[in-house]
Design a protein around this motif. Structure first.
Motif, PDB file in Angstrom:
ATOM      1  N   PRO A 183      35.554 -13.365 -21.497  1.00 27.50           N
ATOM      2  CA  PRO A 183      36.839 -13.709 -20.887  1.00 27.50           C
ATOM      3  C   PRO A 183      37.177 -15.170 -21.172  1.00 27.50           C
ATOM      4  CG  PRO A 183      35.122 -13.521 -19.221  1.00 27.50           C
ATOM      5  CD  PRO A 183      34.523 -13.066 -20.511  1.00 27.50           C
ATOM      6  N   PRO A 184      38.438 -15.543 -21.023  1.00 24.90           N
ATOM      7  CA  PRO A 184      38.837 -16.922 -21.353  1.00 24.90           C
ATOM      8  C   PRO A 184      38.075 -17.977 -20.554  1.00 24.90           C
ATOM      9  CG  PRO A 184      40.674 -15.667 -20.384  1.00 24.90           C
ATOM     10  CD  PRO A 184      39.570 -14.708 -20.629  1.00 24.90           C
ATOM     11  N   TRP A 185      37.522 -17.576 -19.403  1.00 23.60           N
ATOM     12  CA  TRP A 185      36.808 -18.571 -18.612  1.00 23.60           C
ATOM     13  C   TRP A 185      35.328 -18.635 -18.978  1.00 23.60           C
ATOM     14  CZ3 TRP A 185      40.211 -15.034 -16.460  1.00 23.60           C
ATOM     15  CH2 TRP A 185      39.662 -13.800 -16.045  1.00 23.60           C
ATOM     16  N   GLU A 186      34.912 -17.974 -20.079  1.00 18.49           N
ATOM     17  CA  GLU A 186      33.530 -18.125 -20.550  1.00 18.49           C
ATOM     18  C   GLU A 186      33.496 -18.716 -21.962  1.00 18.49           C
ATOM     19  OE1 GLU A 186      31.262 -14.514 -20.279  1.00 18.49           O
ATOM     20  OE2 GLU A 186      31.209 -14.573 -18.094  1.00 18.49           O
ATOM     21  N   ASP A 187      34.413 -18.277 -22.795  1.00 19.62           N
ATOM     22  CA  ASP A 187      34.455 -18.680 -24.204  1.00 19.62           C
ATOM     23  C   ASP A 187      34.430 -20.200 -24.343  1.00 19.62           C
ATOM     24  OD1 ASP A 187      34.904 -19.051 -26.827  1.00 19.62           O
ATOM     25  OD2 ASP A 187      36.747 -17.845 -26.942  1.00 19.62           O
ATOM     26  N   GLY A 188      33.451 -20.698 -25.098  1.00 11.33           N
ATOM     27  CA  GLY A 188      33.270 -22.141 -25.241  1.00 11.33           C
ATOM     28  C   GLY A 188      34.445 -22.851 -25.895  1.00 11.33           C
TER      29      GLY A 188
ATOM     30  N   ALA B 172      46.202  -6.299 -13.585  1.00 10.20           N
ATOM     31  CA  ALA B 172      45.915  -4.943 -14.041  1.00 10.20           C
ATOM     32  C   ALA B 172      46.140  -4.804 -15.535  1.00 10.20           C
ATOM     33  CB  ALA B 172      46.784  -3.950 -13.274  1.00 10.20           C
ATOM     34  N   THR B 173      46.995  -5.669 -16.100  1.00  9.74           N
ATOM     35  CA  THR B 173      47.363  -5.494 -17.499  1.00  9.74           C
ATOM     36  C   THR B 173      46.724  -6.522 -18.429  1.00  9.74           C
ATOM     37  OG1 THR B 173      49.307  -6.822 -17.031  1.00  9.74           O
ATOM     38  CG2 THR B 173      49.612  -4.437 -17.009  1.00  9.74           C
ATOM     39  N   SER B 174      46.111  -7.568 -17.890  1.00  8.56           N
ATOM     40  CA  SER B 174      45.622  -8.644 -18.755  1.00  8.56           C
ATOM     41  C   SER B 174      44.286  -8.303 -19.401  1.00  8.56           C
ATOM     42  CB  SER B 174      45.470  -9.929 -17.942  1.00  8.56           C
ATOM     43  OG  SER B 174      44.405  -9.790 -17.030  1.00  8.56           O
ATOM     44  N   GLY B 175      43.690  -7.183 -19.035  1.00  6.89           N
ATOM     45  CA  GLY B 175      42.360  -6.862 -19.547  1.00  6.89           C
ATOM     46  C   GLY B 175      41.268  -7.368 -18.633  1.00  6.89           C
ATOM     47  N   PHE B 176      41.619  -8.177 -17.657  1.00  6.90           N
ATOM     48  CA  PHE B 176      40.648  -8.678 -16.683  1.00  6.90           C
ATOM     49  C   PHE B 176      41.134  -8.318 -15.283  1.00  6.90           C
ATOM     50  CE2 PHE B 176      40.649 -11.445 -20.394  1.00  6.90           C
ATOM     51  CZ  PHE B 176      39.363 -11.209 -20.845  1.00  6.90           C
ATOM     52  N   PRO B 177      40.817  -7.105 -14.834  1.00 10.03           N
ATOM     53  CA  PRO B 177      41.356  -6.639 -13.551  1.00 10.03           C
ATOM     54  C   PRO B 177      40.673  -7.288 -12.347  1.00 10.03           C
ATOM     55  CG  PRO B 177      39.936  -4.973 -14.515  1.00 10.03           C
ATOM     56  CD  PRO B 177      39.995  -6.106 -15.495  1.00 10.03           C
ATOM     57  N   GLN B 178      39.634  -8.048 -12.579  1.00 16.19           N
ATOM     58  CA  GLN B 178      38.950  -8.681 -11.447  1.00 16.19           C
ATOM     59  C   GLN B 178      38.363  -9.997 -11.896  1.00 16.19           C
ATOM     60  OE1 GLN B 178      36.211  -5.389 -11.427  1.00 16.19           O
ATOM     61  NE2 GLN B 178      34.497  -6.811 -11.458  1.00 16.19           N
ATOM     62  N   LEU B 179      38.141 -10.874 -10.940  1.00 17.76           N
ATOM     63  CA  LEU B 179      37.520 -12.152 -11.238  1.00 17.76           C
ATOM     64  C   LEU B 179      36.116 -12.110 -10.648  1.00 17.76           C
ATOM     65  CD1 LEU B 179      37.779 -15.047 -12.309  1.00 17.76           C
ATOM     66  CD2 LEU B 179      38.654 -15.707 -10.076  1.00 17.76           C
ATOM     67  N   ASP B 180      35.109 -12.171 -11.517  1.00 18.35           N
ATOM     68  CA  ASP B 180      33.720 -12.139 -11.051  1.00 18.35           C
ATOM     69  C   ASP B 180      33.277 -13.557 -10.714  1.00 18.35           C
ATOM     70  OD1 ASP B 180      33.683  -9.474 -11.470  1.00 18.35           O
ATOM     71  OD2 ASP B 180      32.550  -9.541 -13.344  1.00 18.35           O
TER      72      ASP B 180
ATOM     73  N   ALA C  86      48.582  -2.349  -4.563  1.00 17.93           N
ATOM     74  CA  ALA C  86      48.831  -2.504  -6.001  1.00 17.93           C
ATOM     75  C   ALA C  86      48.429  -3.911  -6.436  1.00 17.93           C
ATOM     76  CB  ALA C  86      50.303  -2.269  -6.296  1.00 17.93           C
ATOM     77  N   GLN C  87      47.764  -3.996  -7.588  1.00 19.73           N
ATOM     78  CA  GLN C  87      47.262  -5.303  -8.007  1.00 19.73           C
ATOM     79  C   GLN C  87      48.381  -6.222  -8.474  1.00 19.73           C
ATOM     80  OE1 GLN C  87      44.024  -5.305 -10.803  1.00 19.73           O
ATOM     81  NE2 GLN C  87      43.698  -7.498 -10.537  1.00 19.73           N
ATOM     82  N   LYS C  88      48.252  -7.498  -8.120  1.00 24.79           N
ATOM     83  CA  LYS C  88      49.215  -8.514  -8.513  1.00 24.79           C
ATOM     84  C   LYS C  88      48.469  -9.605  -9.283  1.00 24.79           C
ATOM     85  CE  LYS C  88      52.781  -6.720  -6.641  1.00 24.79           C
ATOM     86  NZ  LYS C  88      53.977  -6.399  -7.426  1.00 24.79           N
ATOM     87  N   PRO C  89      49.169 -10.302 -10.193  1.00 21.65           N
ATOM     88  CA  PRO C  89      48.457 -11.280 -11.022  1.00 21.65           C
ATOM     89  C   PRO C  89      48.107 -12.577 -10.291  1.00 21.65           C
ATOM     90  CG  PRO C  89      50.780 -11.245 -11.571  1.00 21.65           C
ATOM     91  CD  PRO C  89      50.570 -10.164 -10.554  1.00 21.65           C
ATOM     92  N   MET C  90      46.994 -13.156 -10.698  1.00 20.97           N
ATOM     93  CA  MET C  90      46.682 -14.531 -10.319  1.00 20.97           C
ATOM     94  C   MET C  90      46.117 -15.236 -11.547  1.00 20.97           C
ATOM     95  SD  MET C  90      43.551 -13.838  -7.679  1.00 20.97           S
ATOM     96  CE  MET C  90      41.961 -13.216  -8.209  1.00 20.97           C
ATOM     97  N   THR C  91      46.331 -16.538 -11.607  1.00 13.90           N
ATOM     98  CA  THR C  91      46.018 -17.284 -12.824  1.00 13.90           C
ATOM     99  C   THR C  91      44.821 -18.189 -12.597  1.00 13.90           C
ATOM    100  OG1 THR C  91      48.377 -17.298 -13.257  1.00 13.90           O
ATOM    101  CG2 THR C  91      47.031 -18.746 -14.605  1.00 13.90           C
ATOM    102  N   VAL C  92      43.838 -18.069 -13.483  1.00 11.98           N
ATOM    103  CA  VAL C  92      42.650 -18.919 -13.405  1.00 11.98           C
ATOM    104  C   VAL C  92      42.910 -20.158 -14.240  1.00 11.98           C
ATOM    105  CG1 VAL C  92      40.179 -19.059 -13.852  1.00 11.98           C
ATOM    106  CG2 VAL C  92      41.189 -16.892 -13.158  1.00 11.98           C
ATOM    107  N   VAL C  93      42.891 -21.332 -13.615  1.00 13.09           N
ATOM    108  CA  VAL C  93      43.133 -22.555 -14.373  1.00 13.09           C
ATOM    109  C   VAL C  93      41.856 -23.343 -14.614  1.00 13.09           C
ATOM    110  CG1 VAL C  93      45.558 -22.871 -13.773  1.00 13.09           C
ATOM    111  CG2 VAL C  93      43.789 -23.791 -12.267  1.00 13.09           C
ATOM    112  N   ALA C  94      40.830 -23.125 -13.789  1.00  8.90           N
ATOM    113  CA  ALA C  94      39.600 -23.885 -13.976  1.00  8.90           C
ATOM    114  C   ALA C  94      38.411 -23.001 -13.660  1.00  8.90           C
ATOM    115  CB  ALA C  94      39.586 -25.121 -13.082  1.00  8.90           C
TER     116      ALA C  94
END
Lengths: 678, 221
Positions: free
Chosen positions: A591-596, A394-402, A372-380
């Protein structure tokens, strides 16, 4: 000791060199400690000294060259037992005194590679110096394997992590001691790029600035924030331009992928007040997990394929075919181990994830023992703090980190969401099409109970080092998005059909969506040809188009020198290999890690038919820089061009006129319109 | 005497002692020792007669090609003229057809003449059994990408640089600048001594300094 060595007559000069070396090593210890303290790295060094490495380190030149295994049929990597080896922590590079002493001008008399004089040398006199020697070594990727031959910095894979602090200029002497000739498929010339340092051109590892085995090159890293000219203070520059997670790697033109597959890369971390190497409360500190090797781990992915274990040679060689590109792979090494495990405690940990490729995307997610997927937080993202952290769940809209090749993501995992005795896995999910009309890379064949698991976390107990506070909802204030400036467009295309599809090119145009201009610039990389020139201190709007069809190649585009801000991401709703009618451009959610508005990036992963519009400001240094696709196969096929930063308007105008003249001489239209000449 | 000369003229010729393969050379296992025919209709063994211990450049073409091949051949001519002194002595250029069904030795000769590449020592056009030619193309030019690898036209613009004597394999795009091509070719040369490397490095530094003086920045060096 050994027979053949005795027979070799050693040259006279080496004797005195040896003496010099011993003299240096005697005095270097005290000086080293001083330097370490100055770098503010003293606190971080202590836990790291305890981390041991098990790879065999050979003296230079004594590593037996590999016996390569037959290429047909392509071997399956030998099976391995999952989750038995511990996740290794790359050892920190130790500061050392250098002999000969680094100089502003290239010390060619003593074997330094030819280069320009260091820029801003007096302003940023190196306070701390390192030597990283590129040479052959062996590394055991798994306890079920025998050691594999590879190339690495100081003979290690991954290379030593360089730990630095902003405000403390450093210099890394990259010595090339690669075997020449070699039996491996690498190329023993090298040039080392610090990705994505705000670095002067002569220290930036420009692809054409390679040097031979036997020579060395000093790369000077100012460790100052971008904006040195505009911002005073200490450390110099705009602190909002801080970058923290870097990596250094071989950038040899046309041969990057093989050298990186052999292991020529490592991490480089820069600390500052916002992100110090400690977790206790200090002014301005974000208080993120930061004890290197204890609560803060580099996680370096490298895809590999291995030959059958050969007990006669005592090796499990990396699969390689001399003359061919890095092969399709079936194993993923994490910090140089296959499916390692890491014992963690119930608290927050930081993982600085880096995909070193050499070609394929790495999509990761955190799952618990039941899948089962668990959350992790991207800070940088790409070493730069986000304004607001993003969550992969699973719920944030970003189920994977590319994680595209060369991208870095600082990810925080809070293991207090697990109970003691539970396990969690880092799982790979590749959904993005990376391969056209060829089978997707087979899933890991051996030891994969659920999907493709990269590594396991064992939650062994409650925190012993107090947990860091909750991740702030706003991490940093980003610098303002640079003004629009002039517009320039880069097209990444590979033309199918009779015009060979093996041709990966960067085309360009100063006129928006002008396909005649793009077509005319379908040229391979040439370190001597300038494709665009910008003025130091100016800002520009660059568009990055991927002109291949949707679902075709994805191009993780990398721009040297400056971080960019993505202001627009669109896709062409009516696919067109020759560019897109602007009316058909539909916006794509980022995703939040692309938006300028939330992130600064140096890798722009562009899908077929997509276009990024970014803003860049070119500051502080002049010289030759690159924009290229960081799929190292494409980069080696010359999907790369040189662009220059120049000091003054007169040079800008003259160079732009020259580019126009050269194009007209080739029978093409001029690149710059009159108003673009500056 | 004549008989021996006849037999040694092609098949089974004792290997040339001037050219020694490197220890790690894959030998005929990768290159194959297929019997090929040159544009002069001579029979040769691919590994033994053409590759063994030699520094060679290999490109793919076909005689009826109107796309990339003529352009590439033009550029190879220029590369050839730059390296004229070495060609046929310690550097060889092979142009191999990807359409051996259509390209017999006469067609290749015709192509060579058309491009003024005929009669140049060290430049050989090759054809052979389609199976052999395909095997060689696949073994030497494969990119591990099915779409590209199955397309016989895909590699007409790749120049392979192979030195069996040093076991160095490189490739370069013939459309790259000549200095790039020449530098790549030199990477496969036998290793230089440290003194030679230092000398070349110093020369490059002088060139850089000159460029800086002339332009204020590095343009070509």
């Amino acid at each position: 000791m050994s027979g053949p060595r005795d027979k070799k007559k050693r040259p006279e000069a080496s004797k005195s060199e040896k003496e010099k070396y011993f003299e240096l090593s005697r005095m270097s210890r005290r000086k080293m400690l001083k330097l370490t303290a100055a770098a503010g790295a003293g606190t971080v060094l202590s836990p790291m000294i305890l981390t041991s490495r098990k790879s065999t380190v050979y003296a230079q030149g004594t590593v037996p060259e590999p016996e390569l295994c037959p290429a047909t049929p392509v071997p399956q990597s030998p099976p391995h037992t999952p989750f038995v080896d511990d996740l290794p922590v790359p050892s920190p590079a130790l500061p050392q005194l250098l002999s000969p002493t680094p100089t502003k001008a290239a010390n060619t008399d003593n074997g330094e590679a030819a280069r320009d004089d260091h820029q801003r040398w007096e302003e940023f006199t190196p306070a701390v110096t390192y030597q990283l020697e590129a040479r052959a070594g062996t590394h055991q990727f798994h306890r079920d394997y025998l050691p594999s031959y590879g190339w690495g910095f100081n003979g290690l894979y991954p290379g030593p992590t360089v730990l630095n602090a902003y405000g403390v200029p450093s210099l890394v002497r990259f010595k090339n001691s690669l075997p020449d000739p070699t039996q491996s498929f690498g190329t023993p010339q090298t040039t080392v790029h610090l990705h994505n340092g705000h670095t002067a051109s002569e220290s930036d590892g420009f692809a054409g600035d390679f040097f031979d085995s036997g020579l060395f090159k000093d790369n000077h890293y100012a460790n100052a924030y971008a904006g040195i000219d505009d911002f005073g203070g200490f450390p110099k520059g705009d602190p909002r331009e801080a970058m923290h997670t870097f990596w250094y790697h071989d950038h040899l033109m046309a041969e990057t992928q093989n050298n990186n597959y052999l292991g020529m890369n490592g991490m480089y971390i820069a600390y500052d007040q916002t992100d110090p190497p400690w977790e206790f409360n200090t002014p301005g500190s974000l208080r993120l997990p930061a004890y290197y090797g204890v609560t803060d781990f580099p996680v370096v992915f490298l895809r590999q394929r291995f030959c059958p274990t050969n007990p006669t040679t005592g090796r499990t060689e990396k699969f390689q075919v001399v003359g061919a590109a890095a092969p399709g792979t079936d194993k993923v090494a994490v910090n140089g181990k296959l499916q390692p495990k890491l014992s963690v405690r119930r608290r927050k940990y930081r993982f600085r994830m880096l995909n070193t490729g050499v070609a394929a995307l790495m999509s990761v997610a955190l799952v618990d023992g039941n899948g089962a997927q668990k959350p992790m937080t991207v800070v940088a993202a790409d070493g730069n703090f986000l304004h607001t952290p993003g969550v992969v769940s699973a719920t944030s809209g970003f189920p994977q980190l590319d994680i595209h090749v060369a991208s870095r993501f600082d990810v925080i995992i809070d293991f207090s969401q697990f109970a003691v005795g539970q396990v969690a896995y880092l799982k790979e999910i590749t959904t993005t099409p990376q391969f056209v009309s060829s089978p997707a890379p087979p899933p890991l064949s051996d030891g994969t109970p659920i999907g493709a698991l990269l590594m396991r976390f064992d939650i062994i107990g409650d925190a012993t080092i107090p947990d860091t506070p909750a991740i702030p909802s706003t991490l940093v204030e980003l610098p303002p998005i640079p003004p629009a400036g002039t517009y320039f467009e880069w097209g990444f295309r590979n033309i199918a059909g009779n015009n060979p599809p093996g041709n990966f090119r960067v085309t360009h145009s100063a006129i928006p969506e002008n396909d005649a201009n793009h077509d005319a610039t379908f040229l391979p990389f040439d370190p001597f040809r300038i494709d665009h020139v910008v003025l130091k201190g100016s800002s520009e709007t660059w568009a990055i188009r991927n002109d291949t069809m949707l679902g075709n190649w994805l191009h993780p585009v990398h721009i040297h020198l400056e971080e960019g801000r993505i202001i627009e991401k669109t896709i062409c709703s009516v696919p067109n290999a020759d560019g897109c009618n602007p009316a058909n451009r539909t916006p794509v959610a980022m995703p939040p890690w692309e938006d300028g508005n939330n992130a600064r990036r140096d890798v722009y992963p562009t899908q077929g038919q997509e276009r990024f519009v970014i803003r860049l400001k070119f500051r502080d240094f002049v010289g030759r820089y690159l924009i290229h696709c960081h799929n190292m196969g494409h980069e080696d096929a010359f999907m790369m061009v040189r662009w220059d930063v120049v000091e003054d308007l007169a040079t800008l105008r003259r160079t732009r006129e020259q580019i126009n003249a050269e194009r007209v001489a080739r029978g093409d239209t001029p690149l710059y319109r009159k108003e673009d000449l500056g | 005497m004549k008989r021996r000369a006849f037999f040694t003229s092609f098949v089974g010729k004792p290997p040339d002692e001037q050219f020694k393969p490197a220890r790690g050379s894959p030998g005929p296992t990768i290159f194959t020792n297929a019997l090929l025919r040159t544009h002069e209709n001579k029979q040769v063994r691919f590994y033994d007669d053409l590759i063994r211990g030699r520094h060679v450049l290999i490109n793919l073409m076909y005689a009826d090609c109107h796309g990339a091949c003529p352009v590439v051949t033009e550029r190879l001519l220029k590369v050839y003229s730059e390296l004229k002194d070495r060609m046929g002595k310690n550097l060889f250029l092979y142009s191999m057809t990807v359409k051996p069904e259509d390209d017999d030795p006469a067609a290749l000769k015709n192509y060579a003449e058309m491009h003024r590449a005929y009669g140049l020592p060290g430049w050989t056009f090759l054809t052979g059994d389609p199976y052999d030619m395909e095997t060689i193309r696949f073994n030497l030019f494969r990119m591990d990408h099915i779409a590209i690898d199955l397309d016989i036209y895909a590699h007409t613009s790749t120049l392979k640089i192979i030195n069996d004597g040093t076991n160095r394999w490189l490739h370069v795009d013939p459309m790259a600048s000549f200095s790039t091509i020449l530098r790549k070719i030199s990477w496969a040369d036998p290793p230089k001594s440290f003194a030679e490397k230092l000398e070349a490095n110093k020369k490059l530094q002088e060139k850089i300094n000159k460029e800086k003086k002339l332009w204020g920045y590095r343009k070509d060096a």
